[in-house]
Motif scaffolding. Structure first.
Motif, PDB file in Angstrom:
ATOM      1  N   ALA A   1       0.793  -1.237   0.125  1.00 28.89           N
ATOM      2  CA  ALA A   1       0.072  -0.011  -0.171  1.00 28.89           C
ATOM      3  C   ALA A   1       0.844   1.499   0.050  1.00 28.89           C
ATOM      4  CB  ALA A   1      -1.019  -0.179   1.275  1.00 28.89           C
ATOM      5  N   VAL A   2       1.956   0.998   0.867  1.00 28.42           N
ATOM      6  CA  VAL A   2       2.857   2.460   0.981  1.00 28.42           C
ATOM      7  C   VAL A   2       3.527   2.583  -0.649  1.00 28.42           C
ATOM      8  CG1 VAL A   2       4.838   3.323   1.926  1.00 28.42           C
ATOM      9  CG2 VAL A   2       3.273   2.242   3.200  1.00 28.42           C
ATOM     10  N   GLU A   3       3.851   1.506  -1.095  1.00 32.11           N
ATOM     11  CA  GLU A   3       4.505   1.404  -2.351  1.00 32.11           C
ATOM     12  C   GLU A   3       3.744   1.890  -3.430  1.00 32.11           C
ATOM     13  OE1 GLU A   3       5.496  -2.438  -4.315  1.00 32.11           O
ATOM     14  OE2 GLU A   3       7.398  -1.633  -4.397  1.00 32.11           O
ATOM     15  N   ILE A   4       2.345   1.862  -3.601  1.00 31.63           N
ATOM     16  CA  ILE A   4       1.413   2.130  -4.392  1.00 31.63           C
ATOM     17  C   ILE A   4       1.199   3.702  -3.962  1.00 31.63           C
ATOM     18  CG2 ILE A   4      -1.260   2.083  -4.857  1.00 31.63           C
ATOM     19  CD1 ILE A   4      -0.937  -1.042  -4.022  1.00 31.63           C
ATOM     20  N   VAL A   5       1.093   4.054  -3.288  1.00 29.69           N
ATOM     21  CA  VAL A   5       0.838   5.408  -2.708  1.00 29.69           C
ATOM     22  C   VAL A   5       2.090   6.241  -3.439  1.00 29.69           C
ATOM     23  CG1 VAL A   5       0.594   7.326  -1.127  1.00 29.69           C
ATOM     24  CG2 VAL A   5      -0.720   5.357  -1.072  1.00 29.69           C
ATOM     25  N   GLU A   6       3.229   5.942  -3.060  1.00 32.55           N
ATOM     26  CA  GLU A   6       4.490   6.555  -3.682  1.00 32.55           C
ATOM     27  C   GLU A   6       4.539   6.535  -5.141  1.00 32.55           C
ATOM     28  OE1 GLU A   6       7.937   5.908  -0.333  1.00 32.55           O
ATOM     29  OE2 GLU A   6       7.427   3.959  -1.313  1.00 32.55           O
ATOM     30  N   ALA A   7       4.296   5.426  -5.732  1.00 31.10           N
ATOM     31  CA  ALA A   7       4.211   5.389  -7.062  1.00 31.10           C
ATOM     32  C   ALA A   7       3.041   6.384  -7.549  1.00 31.10           C
ATOM     33  CB  ALA A   7       4.007   3.913  -7.580  1.00 31.10           C
ATOM     34  N   PHE A   8       2.103   6.087  -7.060  1.00 30.63           N
ATOM     35  CA  PHE A   8       0.727   7.222  -7.589  1.00 30.63           C
ATOM     36  C   PHE A   8       1.309   8.601  -7.532  1.00 30.63           C
ATOM     37  CE2 PHE A   8      -3.116   9.531  -6.843  1.00 30.63           C
ATOM     38  CZ  PHE A   8      -3.860   8.985  -7.789  1.00 30.63           C
ATOM     39  N   LEU A   9       1.885   9.067  -6.176  1.00 32.29           N
ATOM     40  CA  LEU A   9       2.177  10.382  -6.284  1.00 32.29           C
ATOM     41  C   LEU A   9       3.320  11.077  -7.067  1.00 32.29           C
ATOM     42  CD1 LEU A   9       1.318  10.852  -2.312  1.00 32.29           C
ATOM     43  CD2 LEU A   9       0.007  11.439  -4.261  1.00 32.29           C
ATOM     44  N   SER A  10       4.272  10.074  -7.251  1.00 27.18           N
ATOM     45  CA  SER A  10       5.548  10.399  -8.207  1.00 27.18           C
ATOM     46  C   SER A  10       5.102  10.292  -9.647  1.00 27.18           C
ATOM     47  CB  SER A  10       6.554   9.648  -7.391  1.00 27.18           C
ATOM     48  OG  SER A  10       6.407   8.277  -7.775  1.00 27.18           O
ATOM     49  N   THR A  11       3.990   9.998 -10.012  1.00 24.07           N
ATOM     50  CA  THR A  11       3.907   9.604 -11.504  1.00 24.07           C
ATOM     51  C   THR A  11       3.129  10.894 -12.068  1.00 24.07           C
ATOM     52  OG1 THR A  11       4.012   7.404 -11.106  1.00 24.07           O
ATOM     53  CG2 THR A  11       3.066   8.087 -13.127  1.00 24.07           C
ATOM     54  N   ASP A  12       3.496  11.330 -13.235  1.00 21.11           N
ATOM     55  CA  ASP A  12       2.654  12.529 -13.933  1.00 21.11           C
ATOM     56  C   ASP A  12       1.941  11.805 -14.799  1.00 21.11           C
ATOM     57  OD1 ASP A  12       3.940  14.624 -12.373  1.00 21.11           O
ATOM     58  OD2 ASP A  12       5.672  14.333 -13.902  1.00 21.11           O
ATOM     59  N   PHE A  13       0.694  12.597 -15.305  1.00 29.50           N
ATOM     60  CA  PHE A  13      -0.116  12.235 -16.543  1.00 29.50           C
ATOM     61  C   PHE A  13       0.622  12.733 -17.525  1.00 29.50           C
ATOM     62  CE2 PHE A  13      -3.952  14.179 -19.092  1.00 29.50           C
ATOM     63  CZ  PHE A  13      -4.250  12.741 -19.389  1.00 29.50           C
ATOM     64  N   GLU A  14       0.588  11.654 -18.639  1.00 32.67           N
ATOM     65  CA  GLU A  14       1.097  11.774 -19.808  1.00 32.67           C
ATOM     66  C   GLU A  14       0.561  12.894 -21.103  1.00 32.67           C
ATOM     67  OE1 GLU A  14       1.581   7.792 -21.612  1.00 32.67           O
ATOM     68  OE2 GLU A  14       3.433   7.478 -20.160  1.00 32.67           O
ATOM     69  N   GLY A  15      -0.731  13.025 -20.489  1.00 32.06           N
ATOM     70  CA  GLY A  15      -1.415  13.923 -21.587  1.00 32.06           C
ATOM     71  C   GLY A  15      -1.640  13.323 -22.905  1.00 32.06           C
ATOM     72  N   GLY A  16      -1.252  14.129 -23.855  1.00 27.85           N
ATOM     73  CA  GLY A  16      -1.397  13.501 -25.483  1.00 27.85           C
ATOM     74  C   GLY A  16      -2.539  12.798 -25.722  1.00 27.85           C
ATOM     75  N   ARG A  17      -2.395  11.545 -26.245  1.00 23.59           N
ATOM     76  CA  ARG A  17      -3.730  10.613 -26.693  1.00 23.59           C
ATOM     77  C   ARG A  17      -4.553  10.451 -25.379  1.00 23.59           C
ATOM     78  NH1 ARG A  17      -1.641   4.759 -26.327  1.00 23.59           N
ATOM     79  NH2 ARG A  17      -0.066   5.137 -25.148  1.00 23.59           N
ATOM     80  N   HIS A  18      -4.197  10.442 -24.265  1.00 24.53           N
ATOM     81  CA  HIS A  18      -4.808  10.412 -23.267  1.00 24.53           C
ATOM     82  C   HIS A  18      -5.892  11.321 -22.933  1.00 24.53           C
ATOM     83  CE1 HIS A  18      -2.369   6.693 -22.741  1.00 24.53           C
ATOM     84  NE2 HIS A  18      -1.265   7.299 -22.824  1.00 24.53           N
ATOM     85  N   GLN A  19      -5.644  12.713 -23.023  1.00 24.49           N
ATOM     86  CA  GLN A  19      -6.319  13.694 -22.781  1.00 24.49           C
ATOM     87  C   GLN A  19      -7.585  14.043 -23.051  1.00 24.49           C
ATOM     88  OE1 GLN A  19      -5.279  16.407 -20.551  1.00 24.49           O
ATOM     89  NE2 GLN A  19      -7.299  16.485 -20.633  1.00 24.49           N
ATOM     90  N   ASN A  20      -7.837  13.347 -24.613  1.00 24.66           N
ATOM     91  CA  ASN A  20      -9.346  13.502 -24.995  1.00 24.66           C
ATOM     92  C   ASN A  20     -10.007  12.274 -24.165  1.00 24.66           C
ATOM     93  OD1 ASN A  20     -11.157  14.353 -26.803  1.00 24.66           O
ATOM     94  ND2 ASN A  20     -11.216  12.492 -27.795  1.00 24.66           N
ATOM     95  N   ARG A  21      -9.458  11.316 -23.889  1.00 27.44           N
ATOM     96  CA  ARG A  21     -10.216  10.083 -23.401  1.00 27.44           C
ATOM     97  C   ARG A  21     -10.402  10.739 -21.769  1.00 27.44           C
ATOM     98  NH1 ARG A  21      -5.570   6.252 -25.254  1.00 27.44           N
ATOM     99  NH2 ARG A  21      -6.002   6.082 -27.472  1.00 27.44           N
ATOM    100  N   VAL A  22      -9.470  11.166 -21.302  1.00 28.28           N
ATOM    101  CA  VAL A  22      -9.840  11.741 -19.879  1.00 28.28           C
ATOM    102  C   VAL A  22     -11.054  12.753 -20.049  1.00 28.28           C
ATOM    103  CG1 VAL A  22      -9.197  13.022 -18.058  1.00 28.28           C
ATOM    104  CG2 VAL A  22      -7.552  11.247 -18.814  1.00 28.28           C
ATOM    105  N   HIS A  23     -11.064  13.336 -20.880  1.00 27.17           N
ATOM    106  CA  HIS A  23     -12.019  14.490 -21.032  1.00 27.17           C
ATOM    107  C   HIS A  23     -13.379  13.962 -21.151  1.00 27.17           C
ATOM    108  CE1 HIS A  23     -13.915  18.345 -22.102  1.00 27.17           C
ATOM    109  NE2 HIS A  23     -14.656  17.875 -23.193  1.00 27.17           N
ATOM    110  N   LYS A  24     -13.447  12.815 -22.033  1.00 24.47           N
ATOM    111  CA  LYS A  24     -14.646  11.919 -21.945  1.00 24.47           C
ATOM    112  C   LYS A  24     -15.202  11.421 -20.900  1.00 24.47           C
ATOM    113  CE  LYS A  24     -14.085  11.454 -27.023  1.00 24.47           C
ATOM    114  NZ  LYS A  24     -14.128  10.229 -27.940  1.00 24.47           N
ATOM    115  N   ILE A  25     -14.518  11.264 -19.791  1.00 23.00           N
ATOM    116  CA  ILE A  25     -14.846  10.662 -18.582  1.00 23.00           C
ATOM    117  C   ILE A  25     -15.973  11.525 -17.889  1.00 23.00           C
ATOM    118  CG2 ILE A  25     -14.268  10.050 -16.226  1.00 23.00           C
ATOM    119  CD1 ILE A  25     -11.463   9.086 -17.399  1.00 23.00           C
ATOM    120  N   ALA A  26     -15.773  12.809 -17.941  1.00 23.15           N
ATOM    121  CA  ALA A  26     -16.915  13.678 -17.454  1.00 23.15           C
ATOM    122  C   ALA A  26     -17.930  14.162 -18.482  1.00 23.15           C
ATOM    123  CB  ALA A  26     -16.099  15.150 -17.221  1.00 23.15           C
TER     124      ALA A  26
END
Length: 143
Positions: free
Chosen positions: A116-141
């Motif tokens: 769990a600690v490792e999961i949180v560390e990985a989560f907080l230290s990783t950035d969103f890549e944007g690019g091709r993923h941005q439109n998909r994330v926009h469609k979530i809302a």
């Protein structure tokens, strides 16, 4: 970085270990979770964390319950919240990189405390890549 954390009765020991790690890294943390194993309702804590994330009071949220499912379902009812259920660090990395997740949900009954600690560390230290993923994330809302 500001973090909100919430947990039900399945997660007090997990939260304690995560809080120690966050404190050592200098994060500001708002603790909404329970500190006992007495039965509580996970949506109460999910909504508090999700509200802080949705209103940008904090940068990220951490949620912990037995399966991780219910607490993330409750959080995902909030607009602008993307809570990802993560049971290994690789899923946490992908939740950030591809989905711009802003809350990590941890299944206490299916992960160890060190995981769990490792999961949180990985989560907080990783950035969103944007690019091709941005439109998909926009469609979530949906609004």
């Amino acid at each position: 970085m500001k973090i909100a954390i919430g947990n039900d009765h399945a997660g007090p020991e997990y939260k304690k270990a995560i809080l120690e790690m966050l404190s050592a890294k200098g994060y500001q943390v708002t603790n909404y979770g329970t500190d006992t194993t007495d039965s509580v309702d996970y949506p109460d804590f999910a909504h508090l964390v999700a509200t802080d994330v949705a209103t940008a009071k904090v940068d990220f949220g951490i949620l912990i319950c037995g399966s991780g499912n219910g607490i993330s379902m409750a959080a995902n009812k909030h607009q602008n919240v993307r809570a990802g259920l993560c049971w290994i660090k690789e899923i946490a990395v992908l939740a950030r990189q591809h989905n711009d997740a802003n809350i990590v949900s941890i299944p206490a009954r299916f992960t160890s405390i060190p995981q769990a600690v490792e999961i949180v560390e990985a989560f907080l230290s990783t950035d969103f890549e944007g690019g091709r993923h941005q439109n998909r994330v926009h469609k979530i809302a949906c609004s």
